[in-house]
Design an enzyme around this catalytic site. Structure first.
Site, mmCIF file in Angstrom:
data_model
loop_
_atom_site.group_PDB
_atom_site.id
_atom_site.type_symbol
_atom_site.label_atom_id
_atom_site.label_comp_id
_atom_site.label_asym_id
_atom_site.label_seq_id
_atom_site.Cartn_x
_atom_site.Cartn_y
_atom_site.Cartn_z
ATOM 1 N N ARG A 78 4.740 10.591 12.772
ATOM 2 C CA ARG A 78 3.576 11.086 12.259
ATOM 3 C C ARG A 78 3.159 12.313 12.743
ATOM 4 O O ARG A 78 2.276 12.974 11.992
ATOM 5 C CB ARG A 78 2.436 9.532 11.848
ATOM 6 C CG ARG A 78 2.336 10.074 9.963
ATOM 7 C CD ARG A 78 1.291 8.386 10.145
ATOM 8 N NE ARG A 78 1.195 8.479 8.363
ATOM 9 C CZ ARG A 78 1.355 7.596 7.683
ATOM 10 N NH1 ARG A 78 2.205 7.156 8.237
ATOM 11 N NH2 ARG A 78 0.447 7.785 6.824
ATOM 12 N N ARG A 80 -3.331 2.541 -7.815
ATOM 13 C CA ARG A 80 -2.876 0.857 -7.250
ATOM 14 C C ARG A 80 -3.500 0.086 -6.909
ATOM 15 O O ARG A 80 -4.594 0.290 -6.355
ATOM 16 C CB ARG A 80 -1.802 2.215 -5.351
ATOM 17 C CG ARG A 80 -1.402 0.886 -4.833
ATOM 18 C CD ARG A 80 -0.705 1.600 -3.237
ATOM 19 N NE ARG A 80 -1.901 2.017 -2.547
ATOM 20 C CZ ARG A 80 -0.777 3.046 -1.475
ATOM 21 N NH1 ARG A 80 0.080 2.925 -1.057
ATOM 22 N NH2 ARG A 80 -1.940 2.991 -0.379
HETATM 23 P P1 AP5 Z 1 0.477 3.888 5.838
HETATM 24 O O1 AP5 Z 1 0.326 2.897 5.114
HETATM 25 O O2 AP5 Z 1 1.673 4.799 5.953
HETATM 26 O O3 AP5 Z 1 0.775 5.054 4.311
HETATM 27 P P2 AP5 Z 1 0.294 6.945 3.597
HETATM 28 O O4 AP5 Z 1 1.194 7.436 4.316
HETATM 29 O O5 AP5 Z 1 -0.875 6.795 3.041
HETATM 30 O O6 AP5 Z 1 1.380 6.230 2.211
HETATM 31 P P3 AP5 Z 1 0.670 5.024 1.032
HETATM 32 O O7 AP5 Z 1 1.829 3.791 1.662
HETATM 33 O O8 AP5 Z 1 -0.211 5.077 0.880
HETATM 34 O O9 AP5 Z 1 2.051 5.382 0.251
HETATM 35 P P4 AP5 Z 1 3.344 5.945 -0.388
HETATM 36 O O10 AP5 Z 1 3.684 6.938 -0.161
HETATM 37 O O11 AP5 Z 1 4.091 4.292 0.464
HETATM 38 O O12 AP5 Z 1 3.387 5.161 -1.768
HETATM 39 P P5 AP5 Z 1 3.470 3.884 -2.706
HETATM 40 O O13 AP5 Z 1 4.690 3.317 -2.658
HETATM 41 O O14 AP5 Z 1 2.682 3.158 -1.825
HETATM 42 O O15 AP5 Z 1 -0.624 4.479 6.342
HETATM 43 C C1 AP5 Z 1 -1.821 3.911 6.515
HETATM 44 C C2 AP5 Z 1 -2.982 4.323 8.080
HETATM 45 O O16 AP5 Z 1 -2.028 3.826 8.568
HETATM 46 C C3 AP5 Z 1 -2.519 5.745 8.334
HETATM 47 O O17 AP5 Z 1 -3.384 6.352 7.078
HETATM 48 C C4 AP5 Z 1 -2.638 5.527 9.508
HETATM 49 O O18 AP5 Z 1 -4.390 5.217 10.001
HETATM 50 C C5 AP5 Z 1 -1.612 4.573 10.377
HETATM 51 N N1 AP5 Z 1 -0.362 4.779 10.309
HETATM 52 C C6 AP5 Z 1 0.730 4.655 9.606
HETATM 53 N N2 AP5 Z 1 1.685 4.905 10.686
HETATM 54 C C7 AP5 Z 1 0.662 5.697 11.252
HETATM 55 C C8 AP5 Z 1 2.141 6.235 12.236
HETATM 56 N N3 AP5 Z 1 3.101 6.699 12.385
HETATM 57 N N4 AP5 Z 1 0.446 6.710 13.315
HETATM 58 C C9 AP5 Z 1 -0.522 6.822 13.183
HETATM 59 N N5 AP5 Z 1 -1.029 6.337 12.305
HETATM 60 C C10 AP5 Z 1 -0.304 5.332 11.440
HETATM 61 O O19 AP5 Z 1 3.303 4.322 -4.126
HETATM 62 C C11 AP5 Z 1 1.513 4.827 -4.123
HETATM 63 C C12 AP5 Z 1 1.398 4.713 -5.833
HETATM 64 O O20 AP5 Z 1 2.005 5.244 -6.972
HETATM 65 C C13 AP5 Z 1 1.523 2.278 -6.147
HETATM 66 O O21 AP5 Z 1 0.760 2.243 -6.753
HETATM 67 C C14 AP5 Z 1 3.023 2.627 -7.022
HETATM 68 O O22 AP5 Z 1 3.302 1.529 -7.413
HETATM 69 C C15 AP5 Z 1 3.108 4.039 -7.248
HETATM 70 N N6 AP5 Z 1 4.337 5.083 -7.589
HETATM 71 C C16 AP5 Z 1 4.902 4.741 -6.761
HETATM 72 N N7 AP5 Z 1 6.342 5.606 -7.685
HETATM 73 C C17 AP5 Z 1 6.357 6.439 -7.899
HETATM 74 C C18 AP5 Z 1 6.925 6.795 -9.029
HETATM 75 N N8 AP5 Z 1 7.390 7.233 -8.818
HETATM 76 N N9 AP5 Z 1 5.793 6.849 -10.869
HETATM 77 C C19 AP5 Z 1 4.759 6.373 -10.037
HETATM 78 N N10 AP5 Z 1 4.367 5.953 -9.791
HETATM 79 C C20 AP5 Z 1 3.936 5.561 -9.003
#
Ligand code: AP5
Length: 215
Positions: A88, A127
């Protein structure tokens, strides 16, 4: 197959990584899930990471480096993996290069999912997650069978603390500043594949499958 999945918060990385790992038969390595579990169980890593995760900031690279070296060194990662949310930062690209170099392997592909910001905000705002088994729902696109209750384990669903409006804004800003340069680095190496993240989860997976599983 060794794949890294990247993209802005809420674009669907976790949703697609679950499908991709099932199709490839490799483990799903989500740094976000590992950090949330460490926070939930109040491990030393969890205590250090809590403030960063809940405020939408990145956890310091050295903590993530230790976590990822340990996880990718486990036997199940020997047959491949899907990285979700790592690397990241440009510094984390170097960390991953060193870990993979020690293991004598390399990344096959880096996938970046993209979607308009309005869709991302809609996905994150709706979500709901299961705090016990980590199953992810959406109040419109993937509602649980019984409102507010996990289909898998029956626990009460919750919103992630970092899914509030102000923290979503912070996470999107951090993504633009610190994570987009990672995509540029992999584009230069010829590893980056860009995939449209709009449409249903099945439609998105169809695009991913064509690029990664059936390629
Ligand atoms: P992390 O958990 O990785 O969060 P993110 O990157 O912000 O991504 P999300 O988990 O929020 O979303 P996603 O893309 O996985 O979407 P999802 O499939 O759930 O990281 C969280 C935190 O941890 C960071 O902010 C940081 O603090 C720390 N961190 C993590 N990794 C790090 C690193 N490498 N370095 C430093 N810090 C780190 O989908 C979202 C929603 O949309 C769900 O409700 C789902 O059901 C819905 N959805 C999904 N696809 C669709 C679709 N096609 N159509 C309609 N709805 C959909």
């Amino acid at each position: 197959m060794r794949v890294a999945l990247m993209g802005p918060p809420g674009v669907g990385k976790g949703t697609q990584a679950a499908r991709l790992t099932a199709a490839l038969g490799v483990p799903h390595v989500s740094t976000g899930d590992i950090l949330r579990e460490a926070i939930r169980t109040a491990t030393p890593l969890g205590r250090k990471a809590k403030g960063f995760v809940e405020g939408g900031k990145l956890v310091p690279d050295e903590l993530i480096g230790e976590l990822i070296a340990e996880r990718l060194g486990r036997p199940d990662a020997g047959r491949g993996f899907v990285l979700d949310g790592f690397p990241r930062t440009v510094e984390q690209v170097g960390i991953l290069d060193r870990v993979l170099g020690r293991l004598g392997v390399a990344l096959d592909r880096v996938i970046i999912l993209f979607a308009p910001e309005s869709e991302i905000v809609r996905r994150l705002g709706g979500r709901r997650v299961c705090p016990r088994c980590n199953e992810v729902f959406h109040i419109e696109s993937r509602p649980p069978k019984s409102a507010g209750v996990c289909d898998k384990c029956g626990s009460a669903l919750a919103q992630r603390p970092d899914d509030s409006e102000d923290v979503i804004r912070e996470r999107l800003a951090v993504y633009g500043e610190q994570t987009l340069p990672v995509a540029a680095a992999y584009r230069e190496r010829g590893l980056l594949v860009e995939i449209e993240g709009t449409g249903s989860p099945d439609e998105v997976f169809g695009r991913l499958e064509a690029e990664v599983v059936k390629a």
